[in-house]
Enzyme design. Sequence first.
Site, PDB file in Angstrom:
ATOM      1  N   CYS A 161     -40.539 -13.520   0.422  1.00  0.00           N
ATOM      2  CA  CYS A 161     -40.818 -12.917   1.844  1.00  0.00           C
ATOM      3  C   CYS A 161     -42.027 -13.492   2.516  1.00  0.00           C
ATOM      4  CB  CYS A 161     -41.396 -11.577   1.400  1.00  0.00           C
ATOM      5  SG  CYS A 161     -40.132 -10.523   0.290  1.00  0.00           S
TER       6      CYS A 161
ATOM      7  N   HIS B 277     -34.537  -4.691   0.323  1.00  0.00           N
ATOM      8  CA  HIS B 277     -33.846  -6.020   0.929  1.00  0.00           C
ATOM      9  C   HIS B 277     -32.872  -6.922   0.137  1.00  0.00           C
ATOM     10  CE1 HIS B 277     -37.628  -6.480   4.196  1.00  0.00           C
ATOM     11  NE2 HIS B 277     -36.560  -5.906   4.903  1.00  0.00           N
TER      12      HIS B 277
ATOM     13  N   ASP C 298     -33.141  -9.820  -0.436  1.00  0.00           N
ATOM     14  CA  ASP C 298     -33.758 -10.712  -1.174  1.00  0.00           C
ATOM     15  C   ASP C 298     -34.776 -10.367  -2.241  1.00  0.00           C
ATOM     16  OD1 ASP C 298     -36.255  -9.588  -0.048  1.00  0.00           O
ATOM     17  OD2 ASP C 298     -36.571 -11.095   1.459  1.00  0.00           O
TER      18      ASP C 298
ATOM     19  N   ASN D 188     -38.903 -11.922   7.652  1.00  0.00           N
ATOM     20  CA  ASN D 188     -38.286 -10.914   8.056  1.00  0.00           C
ATOM     21  C   ASN D 188     -38.074 -11.002   9.838  1.00  0.00           C
ATOM     22  OD1 ASN D 188     -40.259  -8.781   5.731  1.00  0.00           O
ATOM     23  ND2 ASN D 188     -38.223  -9.783   5.644  1.00  0.00           N
TER      24      ASN D 188
ATOM     25  N   ASN E 199     -42.018   1.253   1.742  1.00  0.00           N
ATOM     26  CA  ASN E 199     -40.827   0.968   0.649  1.00  0.00           C
ATOM     27  C   ASN E 199     -41.561   1.627  -0.748  1.00  0.00           C
ATOM     28  OD1 ASN E 199     -42.296  -1.257  -1.095  1.00  0.00           O
ATOM     29  ND2 ASN E 199     -42.024  -2.206   1.020  1.00  0.00           N
TER      30      ASN E 199
ATOM     31  N   ASP F 223     -48.489  -6.795   8.161  1.00  0.00           N
ATOM     32  CA  ASP F 223     -47.307  -7.248   7.646  1.00  0.00           C
ATOM     33  C   ASP F 223     -46.697  -8.604   7.854  1.00  0.00           C
ATOM     34  OD1 ASP F 223     -47.057  -5.489   5.437  1.00  0.00           O
ATOM     35  OD2 ASP F 223     -45.449  -4.137   6.329  1.00  0.00           O
TER      36      ASP F 223
ATOM     37  N   ARG G 120     -32.524  -1.013   5.271  1.00  0.00           N
ATOM     38  CA  ARG G 120     -33.374  -1.731   6.382  1.00  0.00           C
ATOM     39  C   ARG G 120     -32.520  -2.038   7.741  1.00  0.00           C
ATOM     40  NH1 ARG G 120     -38.762  -3.260   5.528  1.00  0.00           N
ATOM     41  NH2 ARG G 120     -39.576  -1.485   4.087  1.00  0.00           N
TER      42      ARG G 120
HETATM   43  N1  ARG Z   1     -44.397  -4.053   3.618  1.00  0.00           N
HETATM   44  C1  ARG Z   1     -43.207  -4.930   3.953  1.00  0.00           C
HETATM   45  C2  ARG Z   1     -42.189  -4.191   4.375  1.00  0.00           C
HETATM   46  O1  ARG Z   1     -41.928  -3.145   3.913  1.00  0.00           O
HETATM   47  C3  ARG Z   1     -42.794  -5.946   2.893  1.00  0.00           C
HETATM   48  C4  ARG Z   1     -41.842  -6.878   3.477  1.00  0.00           C
HETATM   49  C5  ARG Z   1     -41.208  -7.676   2.393  1.00  0.00           C
HETATM   50  N2  ARG Z   1     -40.523  -8.691   2.728  1.00  0.00           N
HETATM   51  C6  ARG Z   1     -39.284  -9.183   2.231  1.00  0.00           C
HETATM   52  N3  ARG Z   1     -38.603 -10.024   2.786  1.00  0.00           N
HETATM   53  N4  ARG Z   1     -38.536  -8.427   1.149  1.00  0.00           N
HETATM   54  O2  ARG Z   1     -41.452  -4.218   5.189  1.00  0.00           O
END
Ligand code: ARG
Length: 310
Positions: free
Chosen positions: A304, A210, A212, A101, A51, A95, A181
């Site tokens: 997260c 995301h 969130d 997630n 990301n 992660d 995503r």
């Molecule tokens: N590095 C992780 C990804 O890119 C971070 C996830 C963060 N989680 C979230 N719910 N925004 O998947």
Amino acid sequence: MSQSKLACPATLIEEVKTVADCSIADFPKRMEPGNVLMCPPTYFTVESVQNPFMDGKVGTVDQALAQKQWHDLKDVYTKLGCEVKTVEPVEGLEDMVFAANQVLPGIDENGHPFVLLGEMRHEKRRLEVPWYRQWFLANGYKVLTIADGLEANAPVPRFEAQGDAIWHPSRKLLWGGYGSRTDKDAYPVISKLLNVPVILLNLNDPRFYHLDTCFCAINEDSVMIFEGAFDHAGLELIKHFFKNVISVSEKEALNFALNAVPINGNVILQKGSAKIIADLKSHGFTPIEVDTSEFMKSGGSVFCMKMMVY
Ligand code: ARG
């Protein structure tokens, strides 16, 4: 006895005109989970760029600081009276610390908790899901998969669980972000499988990858959002269902101000967003600032780093 009106469809909601006669009180009540599940950051690092926040951050995580920040956050939940449960970290799954997630938890008509397993976009993150599945099975949850709602051999849409699918506080209604995503096609399946209406929100800014990262529902009536992450239809829907919409600047949204966790009038959030702190106080909420700088290098913050569980 209250019954939901015909005007509130039990399926997908994409435009305000289909729900014009319907307010949040028309959706059935839902019991909120009160405990927290976290995964220690033992193997946390930034290994590849998944990301925009991870760009330039490969190999820069300060492990000792990450450990401290994770424990400080865990202590905040304990002080607020939540029980913090943990899932064992797995070497090589860097992660796994982002516990929001892998699954979407819920509760069925009989009061039995379930999880719907995520279908992660990135191959590496797909490997985290079986470990979470195991934890939830061992803790008495029924486990559902997206494939359960599809014909055999049908392609399985991507779904990043609580990162993109967020329950309306205390109501049986799901806000479903899609774009970077989660695939939009996941939501008709989820709506049917869980028998819940889903409000679709198109996320078209890759920085807000995301839901969130740009939407934080604080209670039944209040939400914080970054308006720039949504399209016109999405914004109209948010403003239709929440009485208080607190808008956050792009700068504070990029400081993960919306990746926050509301607990009984408190809002735990990344430190350093003065405007939103003042706005939260003026709405009667108590902000609790924490530092998640090491996790922000991976594109995640407070929301997260946990899963609310029953
Ligand atoms: N590095 C992780 C990804 O890119 C971070 C996830 C963060 N989680 C979230 N719910 N925004 O998947």
